[in-house]
Scaffold this motif. Structure first.
Motif, PDB file in Angstrom:
ATOM      1  N   ASN A   1      60.507  84.576  24.224  1.00  0.00           N
ATOM      2  CA  ASN A   1      60.992  85.022  25.647  1.00  0.00           C
ATOM      3  C   ASN A   1      61.217  83.643  26.445  1.00  0.00           C
ATOM      4  O   ASN A   1      60.246  82.919  26.493  1.00  0.00           O
ATOM      5  N   SER A   2      62.617  83.691  26.650  1.00  0.00           N
ATOM      6  CA  SER A   2      63.138  82.614  27.531  1.00  0.00           C
ATOM      7  C   SER A   2      63.291  82.735  28.868  1.00  0.00           C
ATOM      8  O   SER A   2      63.968  84.046  29.186  1.00  0.00           O
TER       9      SER A   2
ATOM     10  N   PRO B   1      60.485  73.576  26.900  1.00  0.00           N
ATOM     11  CA  PRO B   1      60.863  74.404  25.812  1.00  0.00           C
ATOM     12  C   PRO B   1      61.958  75.505  26.086  1.00  0.00           C
ATOM     13  O   PRO B   1      62.189  76.047  27.317  1.00  0.00           O
ATOM     14  N   LEU B   2      62.448  75.988  24.808  1.00  0.00           N
ATOM     15  CA  LEU B   2      63.326  77.308  25.067  1.00  0.00           C
ATOM     16  C   LEU B   2      62.760  78.403  25.496  1.00  0.00           C
ATOM     17  O   LEU B   2      63.226  79.215  26.293  1.00  0.00           O
ATOM     18  N   GLY B   3      61.415  78.536  25.038  1.00  0.00           N
ATOM     19  CA  GLY B   3      60.964  79.822  25.632  1.00  0.00           C
ATOM     20  C   GLY B   3      59.533  79.880  24.930  1.00  0.00           C
ATOM     21  O   GLY B   3      58.888  78.850  24.404  1.00  0.00           O
ATOM     22  N   LYS B   4      58.641  80.940  25.336  1.00  0.00           N
ATOM     23  CA  LYS B   4      57.427  80.968  24.997  1.00  0.00           C
ATOM     24  C   LYS B   4      57.509  82.070  23.627  1.00  0.00           C
ATOM     25  O   LYS B   4      58.147  82.973  23.758  1.00  0.00           O
ATOM     26  N   VAL B   5      56.338  81.752  22.751  1.00  0.00           N
ATOM     27  CA  VAL B   5      56.652  82.504  21.386  1.00  0.00           C
ATOM     28  C   VAL B   5      55.988  83.838  21.695  1.00  0.00           C
ATOM     29  O   VAL B   5      54.633  83.896  22.014  1.00  0.00           O
TER      30      VAL B   5
ATOM     31  N   VAL C   1      63.543  73.546  22.382  1.00  0.00           N
ATOM     32  CA  VAL C   1      63.724  72.575  23.708  1.00  0.00           C
ATOM     33  C   VAL C   1      65.107  72.840  24.444  1.00  0.00           C
ATOM     34  O   VAL C   1      66.119  72.909  23.932  1.00  0.00           O
ATOM     35  N   VAL C   2      64.730  72.644  25.624  1.00  0.00           N
ATOM     36  CA  VAL C   2      66.433  72.726  26.234  1.00  0.00           C
ATOM     37  C   VAL C   2      66.221  71.340  27.400  1.00  0.00           C
ATOM     38  O   VAL C   2      65.330  70.955  28.011  1.00  0.00           O
TER      39      VAL C   2
END
Lengths: 451, 252
Positions: free
Chosen positions: B134-135, B159-163, B178-179
């Motif tokens: 989820n990003s 980060p790109l998102g949470k797992v 990563v962003v």
């Protein structure tokens, strides 16, 4: 034969029988599991009892067909042969084959054994089993989530053949297999196809080993068969496609038959897909090198039914439904070529599951070129199975219309009811047995309905 | 409008259906009537970042990654400048690892591009499974498949998102990817873009706005099948019993 191994065999057979009755399963691995628990040396013990040679077949594609052909030719000669069928090619499946072939006293009455071994399990199988000949069909991209990158498979197989002291029979058209044979330092014979017989539809853009395994520089090719198979050479370290010990020449392909000459002998096979040249060639090479091949046996190639369990045709109502197994991009690409070659009208059903045995990662569908399915002879394409939406999406990118339905039986029934004559059912691994069972059932149902 | 896509080393980095990402970028532009030119930079060739609106760096085997690393060193400065000047870049798996300072494998240290101050450490257990993230960049979850031995430590980067399901950057199931500026780095294959059109459009918009100005908008496409394929996986792992079944399967 020790008392321990005799006990291992009889107990394992008993439980195998029970499991068959209870689970009605076709794959046999439980007897192997039990026998191994009781006697750790059981595989070595039983394989040593084989009077003649033990043959093993490994490689990404073509194992089952090659092994079945080898078995077919030997049994036709009246030989008693042990084989692990139904894709039971991990350690327990291999032990099961020997156990089930042995008597309750643990004694094995067999002239030869033909064993298909999974590349990943090879490290646990080969060192424990007597093996005189080992065919390596090819090493290409397979289920990446289970097998890992192709380099990992290469290393596994190389490690497995370390203590092997028989002869390798290898596909010289595959630079990876050839590199492996050279690196292993083992005795080997090579086979390959000298002429370009594969069409554009059999090739895919994705290839392993565009770079030399030995020196890392870019490989050059005079031509490709399919995948990375072809006429390769490395300008840097000098590795190149070898002069084959067994080369297929003067290849003639008609609709239902393929004929080729190898070392002056003409071999005819009743097969539609060109890759069966490799399967036949490797078997010829092995049997010839082992001194078993004779002129009578050569006739056996023409009598072998290449449409084994994995390529079966069911006649139901007015429909012919042929089922094909695909496991990896190279295999799928060959089926695309096969469908294209069939000029009659057809409907195509593609079943993609993502169980462990199938490979949970469905990204490999993007390594197949589906363009050739954009064809006026194809009346419809339907995706089914747990990952049918992924398949649909893949075809959207080729601008090919594809319906979806999670229920394969529904799709197949629809085709039978519409009296569609020519239906291709392409399935991956877990879909194979369930689809075979379903088609058997539908067949019975229709036959009873007609009475 | 026209977008120039630079595909780095497709002859070396072509695992896990990564070419599906290229097809996706190309098609989603074409479907909107925007021209797309794909320039493949092959082994031994020079990377011209001046011609790039979007750079794609995929994944390969460790052996191939090492060859790529040698190649990329020659282009290191140009690539760092490109990113710092808001150039758009998508790096996946091996490509993601190469963005960092180094990748410590089992027996050697592969030097990275040093675009980001992050690093990757090899561990024996391979992290292999479906992944859902989820990003906050997107409404729709990002789904795909992860398959990596490296653990990537991104420090204070975003980060790109949470797992939601899966293991992610370090295998702990907390964060993935990563962003930074207009780069996304991630372990997610699948391939990533076709089932996550939201990620594809995000990258396209970044690239086009940099080139043609902030008022560029993307026409909406019919993503019915894409979103259904995406939802199919999200639904599967939203059910507790499927998560448990998966965990059990992994133990035996």
């Amino acid at each position: 034969m020790s008392i321990k191994s005799a006990a291992a065999v009889s107990l394992a057979k008993f439980f195998g029988y029970l499991s068959c009755k209870i689970r009605k399963s076709k794959g046999q691995t439980l007897p192997g599991f039990i026998a191994k628990k009781i006697d750790g040396n059981i595989l070595s013990d039983l394989s040593q009892q084989v009077r003649g040679d033990v043959f093993a077949v490994m490689g990404t594609n073509g194992k089952t067909t090659t092994n079945a052909l080898l078995y077919g030719l030997l049994t036709k000669e009246g030989k008693k042969v042990v084989i692990n069928r139904t894709g039971s090619n991990m350690l327990n499946g291999v032990i099961s084959a020997f156990v089930l072939a042995a008597g309750n006293d643990g004694k094995l009455d067999a002239d030869f054994a033909c064993i298909e071994a999974d590349e990943f399990a090879s490290g646990s199988i080969l060192p424990k089993m007597k093996v005189n000949y080992l065919i390596i069909t090819n090493i290409t991209r397979d289920q990446l989530d289970r097998m890992g990158e192709v380099d990992i498979v290469y290393d596994k197989v190389l490690e497995a053949v370390k203590n092997f002291d028989g002869t390798l029979v290898i596909n010289g058209d595959d630079v990876l297999t050839y590199s492996l044979a050279l690196e292993s330092g083992k005795k080997f014979v090579t086979y390959g196809i000298d002429e370009q017989v594969f069409d554009e539809a059999s090739r895919s853009e994705i290839r392993e080993s565009t770079f030399c395994k030995r020196c890392g520089s870019r490989l050059k090719y005079n031509f490709f068969h399919y995948g990375q198979l072809g006429d390769y050479y490395c300008e840097e370290c000098g590795i190149k496609r070898p002069e084959m010990d067994y080369a297929a020449k003067d290849i003639k392909i008609t609709e239902d038959e393929i004929a080729f000459t190898v070392n002056g002998k003409r071999i005819e096979i009743r097969a539609k897909a060109n890759y069966n040249i490799y399967n036949s060639l490797s078997v010829y090479a092995l049997l010839d090198d082992a001194g078993i091949m004779n002129d009578e046996m050569i006739k056996g190639f023409a009598e072998f039914d290449f449409r084994n369990n994995r390529e079966n045709v069911y006649h139901i109502g007015e429909s012919d439904i042929q089922i094909h197994l695909v496991k990896n991009p190279i295999g799928f690409q060959q089926k695309v070529a096969l469908i294209k070659k069939d000029e009659s009208e057809k409907d195509v059903v593609i079943l993609i599951n993502d169980e462990y045995q199938d490979g949970q990662d469905v990204s490999w569908l993007w390594d197949v070129n589906f363009e050739e399915l954009r064809n006026e002879n194809i009346k419809s394409i339907t995706a089914t199975g747990k990952r049918c939406l992924d398949m649909c999406l893949r075809l959207k990118y080729e601008e090919i219309e594809c319906a979806y339905d999670f229920d394969v039986e529904n799709v197949v029934r629809g085709h039978i009811e519409k009296k569609n004559r020519n239906v291709y059912l392409i399935v991956n691994y877990t879909g194979l047995y369930s689809s075979n069972d379903m088609l058997e059932r539908l067949k019975k149902e229709y036959e009873e309905g007609e009475k | 409008m026209k977008l120039n896509l630079v595909h780095l080393y497709p002859d070396l980095l072509n695992l896990y259906g990564d070419r599906g990402n290229i097809m996706c970028i190309k098609k989603r532009l074409e479907w909107r009537g925007i021209e797309c030119e794909v320039k493949e930079v092959l082994h031994g060739e020079y990377v011209n970042t001046d011609e790039a609106d979007l750079i794609f760096l995929g994944g390969g085997s460790d052996r191939e990654q090492e060859i790529v690393c040698e190649e990329l060193k020659k282009n290191k400065k140009a690539l760092i400048d490109y990113v710092e000047n808001d150039g758009a870049m998508l790096a996946i798996c091996g490509g993601y690892q190469l963005l960092g300072n180094y990748y410590q494998t089992k027996d050697k240290k592969i030097e990275g591009l040093g675009i980001l101050d992050i690093y990757t450490q090899w561990e024996e257990e391979r992290l292999v499974r479906n992944i859902i993230v989820n990003s906050d960049l997107f409404e729709t979850p990002v789904v795909g498949y992860e398959n990596h031995s490296g653990r990537t430590y991104i420090g204070s980067y975003k980060p790109l998102g949470k797992v939601f399901f899966g293991l992610g950057n370090t295998g702990r199931g907390d964060f993935e990817g990563v962003v930074y500026k207009n780069i996304i780095g991630t372990y997610i294959h699948g391939p990533l873009l076709p089932k996550n059109p939201q990620v594809c459009d995000y990258m396209l918009l970044k690239a086009l706005r940099k080139k043609y100005g902030e008022d560029v908008e993307l026409e909406k496409l019919d993503d019915e099948i894409e979103l259904m394929a995406n939802k199919c996986i999200v639904d599967r792992y939203s059910e507790e019993k499927n998560r448990v079944a998966e965990a059990i399967k992994r133990r035996i």
